[in-house]
Design a protein around this motif. Structure first.
Motif, PDB file in Angstrom:
ATOM      1  N   PRO A  84       0.788  -1.219  -0.056  1.00 37.32           N
ATOM      2  CA  PRO A  84      -0.093  -0.138   0.042  1.00 37.32           C
ATOM      3  C   PRO A  84       0.903   1.232  -0.009  1.00 37.32           C
ATOM      4  O   PRO A  84       2.139   1.104   0.500  1.00 37.32           O
ATOM      5  N   GLY A  85       0.413   2.348  -0.553  1.00 37.90           N
ATOM      6  CA  GLY A  85       1.212   3.529  -0.899  1.00 37.90           C
ATOM      7  C   GLY A  85       1.660   4.113   0.428  1.00 37.90           C
ATOM      8  O   GLY A  85       2.656   4.735   0.387  1.00 37.90           O
ATOM      9  N   TYR A  86       1.016   3.963   1.683  1.00 37.14           N
ATOM     10  CA  TYR A  86       1.424   4.654   2.863  1.00 37.14           C
ATOM     11  C   TYR A  86       2.676   3.695   3.610  1.00 37.14           C
ATOM     12  O   TYR A  86       3.092   4.216   4.523  1.00 37.14           O
ATOM     13  N   VAL A  87       3.145   2.688   2.820  1.00 36.48           N
ATOM     14  CA  VAL A  87       4.073   1.921   3.633  1.00 36.48           C
ATOM     15  C   VAL A  87       5.267   2.149   2.603  1.00 36.48           C
ATOM     16  O   VAL A  87       5.264   1.947   1.446  1.00 36.48           O
ATOM     17  N   MET A  88       6.482   2.682   3.388  1.00 35.90           N
ATOM     18  CA  MET A  88       7.676   2.895   2.447  1.00 35.90           C
ATOM     19  C   MET A  88       8.305   1.531   2.434  1.00 35.90           C
ATOM     20  O   MET A  88       9.019   1.683   1.378  1.00 35.90           O
ATOM     21  N   GLY A  89       8.295   0.681   3.170  1.00 31.90           N
ATOM     22  CA  GLY A  89       8.915  -0.433   2.815  1.00 31.90           C
ATOM     23  C   GLY A  89       9.161  -1.101   4.247  1.00 31.90           C
ATOM     24  O   GLY A  89       8.450  -0.979   5.320  1.00 31.90           O
ATOM     25  N   ILE A  90      10.327  -1.933   4.463  1.00 30.46           N
ATOM     26  CA  ILE A  90      10.708  -2.749   5.354  1.00 30.46           C
ATOM     27  C   ILE A  90      12.066  -2.358   5.843  1.00 30.46           C
ATOM     28  O   ILE A  90      13.013  -2.224   5.194  1.00 30.46           O
ATOM     29  N   ILE A  91      12.334  -2.355   7.162  1.00 31.07           N
ATOM     30  CA  ILE A  91      13.781  -2.435   7.550  1.00 31.07           C
ATOM     31  C   ILE A  91      13.761  -3.665   8.498  1.00 31.07           C
ATOM     32  O   ILE A  91      13.122  -4.420   8.877  1.00 31.07           O
ATOM     33  N   SER A 106       7.849  -3.094   9.100  1.00 30.25           N
ATOM     34  CA  SER A 106       7.264  -2.142   8.087  1.00 30.25           C
ATOM     35  C   SER A 106       7.329  -0.604   8.438  1.00 30.25           C
ATOM     36  O   SER A 106       7.191  -0.632   9.635  1.00 30.25           O
ATOM     37  N   VAL A 107       7.652   0.108   7.601  1.00 33.79           N
ATOM     38  CA  VAL A 107       7.790   1.640   7.876  1.00 33.79           C
ATOM     39  C   VAL A 107       6.856   2.380   7.232  1.00 33.79           C
ATOM     40  O   VAL A 107       6.475   2.244   6.063  1.00 33.79           O
ATOM     41  N   ILE A 108       6.004   3.141   7.843  1.00 33.52           N
ATOM     42  CA  ILE A 108       4.886   3.983   7.414  1.00 33.52           C
ATOM     43  C   ILE A 108       5.352   5.333   6.957  1.00 33.52           C
ATOM     44  O   ILE A 108       6.106   6.007   7.834  1.00 33.52           O
ATOM     45  N   ASN A 109       5.176   5.777   6.016  1.00 32.35           N
ATOM     46  CA  ASN A 109       5.437   7.074   5.519  1.00 32.35           C
ATOM     47  C   ASN A 109       4.537   8.141   6.143  1.00 32.35           C
ATOM     48  O   ASN A 109       3.221   8.331   5.640  1.00 32.35           O
ATOM     49  N   THR A 110       5.008   8.725   7.315  1.00 28.08           N
ATOM     50  CA  THR A 110       4.168   9.563   8.041  1.00 28.08           C
ATOM     51  C   THR A 110       3.803  10.879   7.329  1.00 28.08           C
ATOM     52  O   THR A 110       2.700  11.252   7.403  1.00 28.08           O
ATOM     53  N   ARG A 111       4.674  11.298   6.410  1.00 33.69           N
ATOM     54  CA  ARG A 111       4.365  12.560   5.825  1.00 33.69           C
ATOM     55  C   ARG A 111       3.106  12.307   4.992  1.00 33.69           C
ATOM     56  O   ARG A 111       2.378  13.278   4.752  1.00 33.69           O
ATOM     57  N   CYS A 112       3.192  11.239   4.010  1.00 36.92           N
ATOM     58  CA  CYS A 112       1.981  10.861   3.266  1.00 36.92           C
ATOM     59  C   CYS A 112       0.766  10.863   4.230  1.00 36.92           C
ATOM     60  O   CYS A 112      -0.218  11.370   3.770  1.00 36.92           O
TER      61      CYS A 112
END
Lengths: 157, 748
Positions: A48-55, A63-69
């Motif tokens: 999904p768009g709000y998930v930047m990816g994984i670390i 999972s890392v969420i794109n907070t700005r988005c």
């Protein structure tokens, strides 16, 4: 009377403050597991768009969420101050990317004001309250609401 | 008392009973084939008995009832009072199903629903089929009739009953141990009065093992009521026990029994623990029972008596006591064969039980979660090793590279060992098939024999579980679609009885499972026709399919060759699920069939799910891992040599045109397409998905690496085309691609 009662219940809460596009936000210290320096985030195609990816945190994939988005802010390249805050939402552990993390502040419950009900747009949903502090407005966010009900439901499926 | 108040005991019961129930279904089917197998009958009897015991302990009354009637029935069977018939087996299997249902409910912590009255009645009728069996307490063993009755009724009249018997010390010991463990105070009493009488009468018959079992059964099963009344006093707690028992067993008995030599052996148990503890020497000479063993027995007794569920305690005790009992006397009487794995699981019934059987205790039951943890940590270790190996290979330090090489070896060994602990024989899955085949064959009026091969093949526990459903489905299919009706088979010149061969073997780093039937086989042309009819493809495409591609059609969703939908099959969903499931396990399915001759289905699955060999590739900046199982070849390609067919870029490999996909276009957002396409050569990885082969254009090939699969986390779980993530040797994350999912998502 009201004043007295208020003080009786006046809990002191701790908030981790972070910066996003010139605004200061606070999140309950209890949900924050750790704060990491920005590291490469591996994008997951098809996510999904709000998930930047994984670390990778010590062998666990998060999972890392794109907070700005999520906050409706423009994207920005990470710099030295960029941090990933690892938080616990329900049973989910996720990371959120913020511009910088400042400090932990102590706020009395009475100091917290309800947020101005301006609009019902996307970002207002997870604002828990605001607080004036040293002439600065601190926006307290409720991260449980960072994801919509449907999104959470999707996670829980 | 709340429903399940002792979680720990319940857990243990679930584990133990689960194993027994699994065995039972297998044994029952076997029994139908060998109806006269005494050992088998005994084993089944004991199985129900043990389950009943455990259930009784936990006060799962419905389960106890059902097991009890079944047990009675089997008691008659093994005493030759009845013959095994198919009808009888149907009822028994139903009973087993009922027990299994309850078991499932208990697992969910739902109070079990009683079995249907009809079933219980049917069982009861069967059990009572002989006039002898009308009263459960009635002696099934004629010679020991009085003894049995005496014991069963928990009457003090036992004195005269026992008067008629002579038992060897050994037998008597067994009896004692078993009875004792049953913890029926009443029995103890009974016996206390019995022994002295024995030597007096001492001329009658001997008790055979079977009879002994019967006796046991009655003691436990029948007298639930009377014993319940008497027990509480005995059971309250070990110390309290002393008093009442002293009262109950006429104290006079203790003395005499101790004094008489023949009864010396009985004495310890007659007196129960207190006296036994006092004079361990007394039993020393009694016979085979050693101190240790006796202690163990005592422990069990105490264990049981401290429980607050008096009537229930008894059976549970027995179930535990028995293995010990078996281990103890060398049992010249050839105590009926121990029921399968029983002695092993037993000691774990309760934690305390571990101490109870100091003899031959070589296994430990470990929670699988703990194993998973260990597996995980070993996985981490492997990653660290990978990193070190990488560093070691670049550094010129000889010491370092030696150490790294050493670590490499040790880690590999550790990994293998840990993996082995998770291995289980595939028997666990295979075990249920005889039943499946039998039931289905009966309901379809077919004559089918199932042969199992390679049941001992070990594979990862998770795999064993995951394979169960697909295999059941395939086996059902083989019976339903494959094997023809006996008449038809005869007409075709085949034996009336169809054969299904289920086999498992290890082949390198994977397991090969095959399901062979000698049935009707599949006709590729018929499949082609069906595919067209169902609108899956047009006629031209169908005609071009190779035979093996035709067979793969049966995996397509909604594809069924049955014209009628039955409760068994015909909905066309099953094979689709089978395929999906096996693909999820990184396995593959291959079908071969000859019309009229039968079908062979081969399933290949990796040995383990935790570690996967992959091919690491780079797409853009990002590393991805392709499961090596699906990679069939890698080559360098001049992109000018490709063609476009119907809008799809294809590459010709050994005269076969394979579709070519650029992973960059799928997996990166920016996709500097221009660059990628302007390049004249590319690395192509050919992957196999089912019978289909496609080429992926990747930017860089890194190499082969064994990776530990990490779940993507709940947020990203189920992202199409992504199977998981892993941490590469250099600490970065690589996403593991799920090739079929990828194709489904992007190539469609």
């Amino acid at each position: 009377m009201a004043e007295v009662k208020k003080q009786e219940n006046d809990q002191v809460l701790q908030w981790v403050t972070f910066q996003l596009e010139n605004e200061t936000y606070g999140v309950d210290v209890m949900v924050v597991k750790e704060v990491l320096k920005f590291q490469d985030i591996a994008p997951v195609p098809g996510a999904p768009g709000y998930v930047m990816g994984i670390i990778n945190i010590r062998g666990t994939v998060i999972s890392v969420i794109n907070t700005r988005c999520r906050f409706g802010l423009p994207d920005r390249d990470p710099d030295d101050n960029t941090r990933i805050v690892i938080i616990e939402i329900g049973q989910h552990i996720v990371g959120i990317v913020v511009d910088s993390v400042a400090e932990v502040v102590y706020l009395k419950r009475s100091e917290i004001e309800t947020p101005p009900q301006v609009n019902k747009d996307e970002s207002a949903r997870f604002i828990q309250g605001v607080c004036h502090r040293d002439d600065q407005l601190l926006i307290l966010v409720e991260l449980d609401k960072l994801l919509t009900e449907e999104e959470l439901a999707e996670l829980d499926h | 008392m709340s429903f399940f108040d002792d979680e720990e005991i319940l857990e243990d019961f679930l584990v133990e009973a689960g194993e027994i129930l699994e065995q039972l279904s297998e044994q029952l089917v076997q029994l139908e084939k060998q109806p006269d197998d005494k050992n088998l009958l005994n084993a089944i009897f004991r199985g129900f008995h043990t389950v009943k015991g455990g259930a009784g302990f936990l006060q799962l009354t419905p389960m106890v009832d059902c097991c009890h009637v079944t047990e009675n029935l089997f008691d008659n069977l093994r005493n030759g009072k009845r013959q095994v018939t198919s009808e009888l087996m149907d009822i028994v299997l139903q009973a087993l199903d009922a027990v299994n249902n309850m078991f499932a409910q208990i697992k969910e912590r739902i109070p079990p629903e009683p079995a249907s009255d009809e079933l219980l009645q049917a069982l009861q009728v069967l059990a009572n089929g002989d006039d002898l069996g009308s009263v459960p307490a009635d002696p099934n063993v004629s010679e020991t009739a009085s003894a049995a009755r005496g014991a069963a009724d928990v009457a003090i009249v036992a004195a005269d009953g026992s008067a008629s018997d002579d038992m060897t010390d050994e037998e008597f010991d067994q009896l004692l141990a078993a009875l004792d463990s049953a913890d029926f105070e009443a029995e103890a009493e009974n016996r206390a009065s019995e022994p002295p009488a024995t030597p007096a009468a001492g001329d009658a018959e001997e008790i055979s093992d079977d009879e002994f079992e019967a006796l046991l059964d009655q003691l436990q099963g029948a007298p639930a009521e009377p014993s319940a009344e008497k027990e509480p006093s005995a059971n309250k707690e070990p110390s309290a026990n002393k008093e009442p028992s002293a009262e109950k067993e006429p104290s006079a008995n203790k003395e005499p029994s101790a004094s008489k030599e023949p009864s010396a052996s009985k004495e310890p148990s007659a007196n129960k623990k207190p006296s036994a503890n006092e004079k361990p020497s007394a039993q020393q000479n009694s016979d085979e029972i050693t101190d240790d063993e006796f202690e163990a027995l005592l422990d069990q007794l105490q264990d049981g008596s401290s429980s607050d569920a008096p009537p229930a305690a008894a059976p549970a005790e027995t179930s535990k006591a028995r293995p010990v009992l078996k281990a103890v006397p060398d049992s010249a009487a050839a105590q009926t064969p121990p029921p399968g794995a029983k002695p092993e699981p037993k000691p774990e019934v309760r934690a305390a039980a571990a101490d109870q059987a100091p003899v031959a205790e070589t296994t430990v039951r470990v929670d699988t979660r703990r194993l998973d943890d260990i597996m995980n940590m070993v996985g981490e270790l492997v990653l660290v090793r990978n990193r070190l190996v990488r560093i070691g290979s670049t550094a010129a330090d000889e010491m370092l590279s030696k150490a790294v090489a050493n670590l490499d070896v040790v880690t590999a060994d550790l990994q293998t060992s840990v993996m082995k602990t998770r291995m289980q024989p595939i028997k666990k899955v295979f075990g249920r098939f005889p039943r499946v085949v039998r039931d289905l064959a009966r309901s379809l009026k077919k004559d089918v024999v199932l042969e199992l091969l390679g049941e001992e093949t070990d594979l990862d526990k998770n795999l064993v579980e995951a394979l169960a459903d697909p295999l059941v489905h395939l086996v059902r299919n083989a019976v339903d679609h494959g094997i023809e009706l006996p008449d038809k088979r005869q007409a075709a010149g085949k034996p009336r009885q169809g054969t299904i061969l289920l086999s498992a073997e290890q082949e390198g780093d994977h397991i090969l499972l095959t399901i062979n039937d000698d049935g009707n086989g599949m006709d590729p042309d018929m499949l082609r026709g069906k595919a067209v009819e169902k609108g899956i493809m047009d006629k031209d495409a169908a005609d071009r399919l190779s035979n093996s591609e035709c067979f793969d059609l049966i995996f397509a969703p909604g594809f069924s060759t049955k014209t009628e939908v039955s409760d068994v099959s015909g909905r066309g969903v099953g094979m689709d699920v089978v395929k999906t499931k096996i693909t999820q396990l990184n396995g593959s399915v291959f079908i071969d069939s000859k019309p009229g001759r039968g079908t062979r289905i081969e399933i290949k699955v990796p040995l383990t799910l935790a570690i996967m060999p992959t091919l690491m590739i780079l797409v853009g900046e990002q590393a991805f891992a392709l499961p090596l199982a699906s990679v069939s070849e890698i080559f360098n390609l001049d992109l000018n040599g490709t063609h476009v067919v119907d809008g799809q870029q294809v590459v010709t490999v050994r005269d076969k045109a394979l579709p070519l996909f650029h992973l960059r276009r799928w997996l990166t957002q920016d996709a500097q397409r221009g660059d990628a396409e302007r390049k004249t050569d590319a690395n192509v990885v050919i992957v196999t998905v089912g019978a289909q082969r496609v080429g992926f254009v990747v930017d860089t090939l890194i190499g082969q690496e064994e990776v530990v699969i990490k779940p993507l986390g709940r947020m990203l779980h189920g992202t199409p085309g992504m199977a998981g993530a892993t941490i590469t040797g250099d600490g970065r994350i690589a996403v593991i691609l799920d090739v079929p999912g990828l194709l489904k998502r992007y190539a469609a």
